[in-house]
Motif scaffolding. Structure first.
Motif, PDB file in Angstrom:
ATOM      1  N   ARG A 181      -3.741  10.800  -0.997  1.00  0.00           N
ATOM      2  CA  ARG A 181      -3.225  11.166   0.330  1.00  0.00           C
ATOM      3  C   ARG A 181      -2.123  12.194   0.151  1.00  0.00           C
ATOM      4  O   ARG A 181      -1.259  12.037  -0.704  1.00  0.00           O
ATOM      5  CB  ARG A 181      -2.652   9.953   1.042  1.00  0.00           C
ATOM      6  CG  ARG A 181      -3.662   9.268   1.913  1.00  0.00           C
ATOM      7  CD  ARG A 181      -3.033   8.142   2.669  1.00  0.00           C
ATOM      8  NE  ARG A 181      -4.052   7.410   3.408  1.00  0.00           N
ATOM      9  CZ  ARG A 181      -3.979   6.119   3.666  1.00  0.00           C
ATOM     10  NH1 ARG A 181      -2.951   5.416   3.264  1.00  0.00           N
ATOM     11  NH2 ARG A 181      -4.937   5.536   4.353  1.00  0.00           N
TER      12      ARG A 181
ATOM     13  N   ARG B 209       1.244  10.842   7.951  1.00  0.00           N
ATOM     14  CA  ARG B 209       0.155  10.242   8.735  1.00  0.00           C
ATOM     15  C   ARG B 209      -0.257  11.214   9.845  1.00  0.00           C
ATOM     16  O   ARG B 209       0.583  11.681  10.618  1.00  0.00           O
ATOM     17  CB  ARG B 209       0.654   8.941   9.348  1.00  0.00           C
ATOM     18  CG  ARG B 209      -0.384   8.165  10.145  1.00  0.00           C
ATOM     19  CD  ARG B 209       0.282   6.992  10.819  1.00  0.00           C
ATOM     20  NE  ARG B 209       0.802   6.040   9.851  1.00  0.00           N
ATOM     21  CZ  ARG B 209       0.114   4.998   9.374  1.00  0.00           C
ATOM     22  NH1 ARG B 209      -1.103   4.765   9.811  1.00  0.00           N
ATOM     23  NH2 ARG B 209       0.648   4.190   8.495  1.00  0.00           N
TER      24      ARG B 209
ATOM     25  N   CYS C 252      -9.133   6.424  11.814  1.00  0.00           N
ATOM     26  CA  CYS C 252      -8.398   5.787  10.719  1.00  0.00           C
ATOM     27  C   CYS C 252      -7.689   6.858   9.881  1.00  0.00           C
ATOM     28  O   CYS C 252      -8.114   8.010   9.844  1.00  0.00           O
ATOM     29  CB  CYS C 252      -9.365   5.043   9.809  1.00  0.00           C
ATOM     30  SG  CYS C 252     -10.202   3.676  10.619  1.00  0.00           S
ATOM     31  N   TRP C 253      -6.645   6.433   9.193  1.00  0.00           N
ATOM     32  CA  TRP C 253      -5.976   7.324   8.255  1.00  0.00           C
ATOM     33  C   TRP C 253      -6.747   7.252   6.940  1.00  0.00           C
ATOM     34  O   TRP C 253      -6.623   6.294   6.180  1.00  0.00           O
ATOM     35  CB  TRP C 253      -4.515   6.897   8.056  1.00  0.00           C
ATOM     36  CG  TRP C 253      -3.714   7.862   7.241  1.00  0.00           C
ATOM     37  CD1 TRP C 253      -4.060   9.142   6.915  1.00  0.00           C
ATOM     38  CD2 TRP C 253      -2.426   7.652   6.665  1.00  0.00           C
ATOM     39  NE1 TRP C 253      -3.075   9.738   6.175  1.00  0.00           N
ATOM     40  CE2 TRP C 253      -2.055   8.846   6.001  1.00  0.00           C
ATOM     41  CE3 TRP C 253      -1.554   6.570   6.650  1.00  0.00           C
ATOM     42  CZ2 TRP C 253      -0.854   8.988   5.328  1.00  0.00           C
ATOM     43  CZ3 TRP C 253      -0.350   6.709   5.978  1.00  0.00           C
ATOM     44  CH2 TRP C 253       0.001   7.896   5.330  1.00  0.00           C
TER      45      TRP C 253
ATOM     46  N   PRO D 256      -4.005   0.594   0.825  1.00  0.00           N
ATOM     47  CA  PRO D 256      -3.294   1.791   0.364  1.00  0.00           C
ATOM     48  C   PRO D 256      -3.424   1.972  -1.157  1.00  0.00           C
ATOM     49  O   PRO D 256      -3.453   1.004  -1.904  1.00  0.00           O
ATOM     50  CB  PRO D 256      -1.844   1.482   0.748  1.00  0.00           C
ATOM     51  CG  PRO D 256      -1.757   0.001   0.840  1.00  0.00           C
ATOM     52  CD  PRO D 256      -3.117  -0.506   1.167  1.00  0.00           C
TER      53      PRO D 256
ATOM     54  N   ARG E 174      -4.545   5.105  12.512  1.00  0.00           N
ATOM     55  CA  ARG E 174      -4.126   3.763  12.085  1.00  0.00           C
ATOM     56  C   ARG E 174      -4.614   3.473  10.666  1.00  0.00           C
ATOM     57  O   ARG E 174      -5.500   4.142  10.144  1.00  0.00           O
ATOM     58  CB  ARG E 174      -4.634   2.710  13.069  1.00  0.00           C
ATOM     59  CG  ARG E 174      -6.124   2.563  13.112  1.00  0.00           C
ATOM     60  CD  ARG E 174      -6.544   1.717  14.304  1.00  0.00           C
ATOM     61  NE  ARG E 174      -7.976   1.693  14.432  1.00  0.00           N
ATOM     62  CZ  ARG E 174      -8.737   0.709  13.969  1.00  0.00           C
ATOM     63  NH1 ARG E 174      -8.204  -0.312  13.339  1.00  0.00           N
ATOM     64  NH2 ARG E 174     -10.039   0.749  14.139  1.00  0.00           N
ATOM     65  N   ASP E 175      -4.024   2.471  10.074  1.00  0.00           N
ATOM     66  CA  ASP E 175      -4.439   2.049   8.739  1.00  0.00           C
ATOM     67  C   ASP E 175      -5.697   1.214   8.841  1.00  0.00           C
ATOM     68  O   ASP E 175      -5.735   0.229   9.589  1.00  0.00           O
ATOM     69  CB  ASP E 175      -3.331   1.206   8.092  1.00  0.00           C
ATOM     70  CG  ASP E 175      -2.151   2.060   7.671  1.00  0.00           C
ATOM     71  OD1 ASP E 175      -2.398   3.097   7.032  1.00  0.00           O
ATOM     72  OD2 ASP E 175      -1.002   1.705   7.989  1.00  0.00           O
ATOM     73  N   CYS E 176      -6.721   1.612   8.099  1.00  0.00           N
ATOM     74  CA  CYS E 176      -7.955   0.835   8.048  1.00  0.00           C
ATOM     75  C   CYS E 176      -8.316   0.489   6.611  1.00  0.00           C
ATOM     76  O   CYS E 176      -9.196  -0.336   6.382  1.00  0.00           O
ATOM     77  CB  CYS E 176      -9.119   1.634   8.624  1.00  0.00           C
ATOM     78  SG  CYS E 176      -8.901   2.213  10.297  1.00  0.00           S
TER      79      CYS E 176
ATOM     80  N   LEU F 168      -7.561  -4.359   6.758  1.00  0.00           N
ATOM     81  CA  LEU F 168      -7.605  -3.256   5.801  1.00  0.00           C
ATOM     82  C   LEU F 168      -8.800  -3.447   4.870  1.00  0.00           C
ATOM     83  O   LEU F 168      -8.914  -4.489   4.222  1.00  0.00           O
ATOM     84  CB  LEU F 168      -6.309  -3.200   4.977  1.00  0.00           C
ATOM     85  CG  LEU F 168      -5.015  -2.969   5.745  1.00  0.00           C
ATOM     86  CD1 LEU F 168      -3.826  -2.899   4.792  1.00  0.00           C
ATOM     87  CD2 LEU F 168      -5.088  -1.686   6.570  1.00  0.00           C
TER      88      LEU F 168
END
Lengths: 160, 202
Positions: free
Chosen positions: B78, B82, B93-94, B36, B31-33, B158
């Motif tokens: 990145r 994902r 987390c991603w 970005p 998941r997004d933590c 986030l």
């Protein structure tokens, strides 16, 4: 004189242990890294080979069944369960529900999933391969064979 | 049958039972933590070293020059889709891949740990080789660095590493010394509080 049948030992052979290691490697590393047809089937091949021996060994330890009978039972349980989980949605839903309740107690969390894929049934013959392998491995210790060997020895050496 | 063989047989049986269940764990998308970004070079200033959780564990002292006030520069980006994770998917987390890491002395061959091998909620996790010529014989080994928020990231939130300091973040360093080298300890594991994180000047 007839020795008692071994109550376990079918799982602790070079082939099952190697397959178990390959299975873990596939689940932990190969599947996430490559995620292709081969990695998808590798774990199913391992399940179909290792699970009958696992069930058989449990039956030997708990019920003391003779090797041939428990290997046949292990193979039958695996073939039926594996097929049901692949083709009967209600069976896989029930299994996932059970795993979700059990998982947290085993440190596995609650995220479980089973995919229904009829092509996985191509792995079922591995169940019979496992039966044949373990039967050959424990074969020397099945009661009937041992009795025959003992009789043959008695005939060959009547003075002993 | 020897006791050792019996033990191995029992362990194999138990592990097989466990893996028959574990093999059905679902791979969950990480998941997004974190906020970005495409690529950032972060300047991480270390705060005080936390006392070790286990007093018997040695700390890495200043094997690589890291101490309170030291600076670690790390370039993050990145690559790839994902990741889907099976280990600890509720917390995972991603994070970001480490393109470069500098600051500690004697580092070489820095590389990013793949997402599947990273600890749950890390922003980045990198490995490197250490060769500290200050000791005789030189201390050689492998170092692993992770940076993560100190607490679990609530779903939907986030975090921005640039807010580290006011928000508690930690940088952890683990050393596995190679045998027969001049390292004072074979293993150490210690954690610094992060005092601040800024963007490197372009």
């Amino acid at each position: 004189m007839r020795r008692p049948d071994p109550r376990w030992g079918e799982l602790f052979g070079p082939l099952p242990v190697a397959l178990l290691a390959l299975w873990v490697l596939n689940d932990v590393y190969l599947k996430p890294a490559f995620h292709n047809f081969a990695t998808g089937k590798l774990s199913d091949v391992a399940v179909c080979f290792v699970m009958p021996l696992f069930v058989s060994e449990l039956l030997g330890l708990t019920l003391g069944l003779a090797p041939k009978r428990r290997l046949a039972a292990g193979a039958a349980v695996t073939a039926v369960l594996f097929t049901a989980l692949e083709v009967v949605p209600a069976a896989s839903a029930l299994a996932v529900g059970l795993l979700r309740s059990l998982g947290p107690y085993l440190g596995l969390g609650r995220s479980f999933a089973m995919t229904s894929d009829w092509t996985d049934l191509a792995c079922v013959p591995m169940v019979f391969a496992a039966y044949a392998y373990a039967n050959a491995r424990l074969g020397g210790s099945t009661g009937a064979q041992r009795t025959r060997v003992a009789r043959a020895k008695d005939v060959a050496s009547p003075l002993q | 049958m020897t006791l050792a063989k019996k033990f191995l047989q029992g362990a194999t049986l138990a592990f097989t039972g466990f893996w028959l269940l574990a093999t059905s764990r679902a791979a969950v998308p990480a998941r997004d933590c974190f906020v970005p970004f495409k690529e950032r070079e972060l300047v991480v200033t270390l705060g005080r070293m936390q006392p070790p959780a286990d007093p018997k564990l040695s700390n890495c002292a200043e094997l690589d020059g890291l101490r309170e006030g030291a600076v670690v520069r790390v370039t993050l980006s990145r690559s790839g889709p994902r990741p889907e994770l099976r280990e600890n998917p509720e917390e995972a987390c991603w994070g970001y891949d480490t393109k470069a890491l500098s600051g500690p002395d004697g580092l070489s061959e820095v590389h990013s740990v793949p997402p599947q091998g990273r600890a749950g909620r890390v922003l980045f996790e990198a490995e490197a080789k250490l060769a500290n010529a200050a000791s005789a014989p030189p201390c050689r080994g492998s170092l692993r660095f992770t940076m993560a928020p100190a607490a679990a990231v609530p779903p939907g939130r986030l975090l921005d590493p640039l807010r580290a300091g006011p928000e508690p973040w930690l940088l952890r360093r683990i050393l596995h010394a190679s045998e027969g080298t001049g390292c004072p300890v074979p293993y150490c594991d210690d954690t610094f509080e992060v005092r601040s994180v800024t963007l490197a000047a372009p």
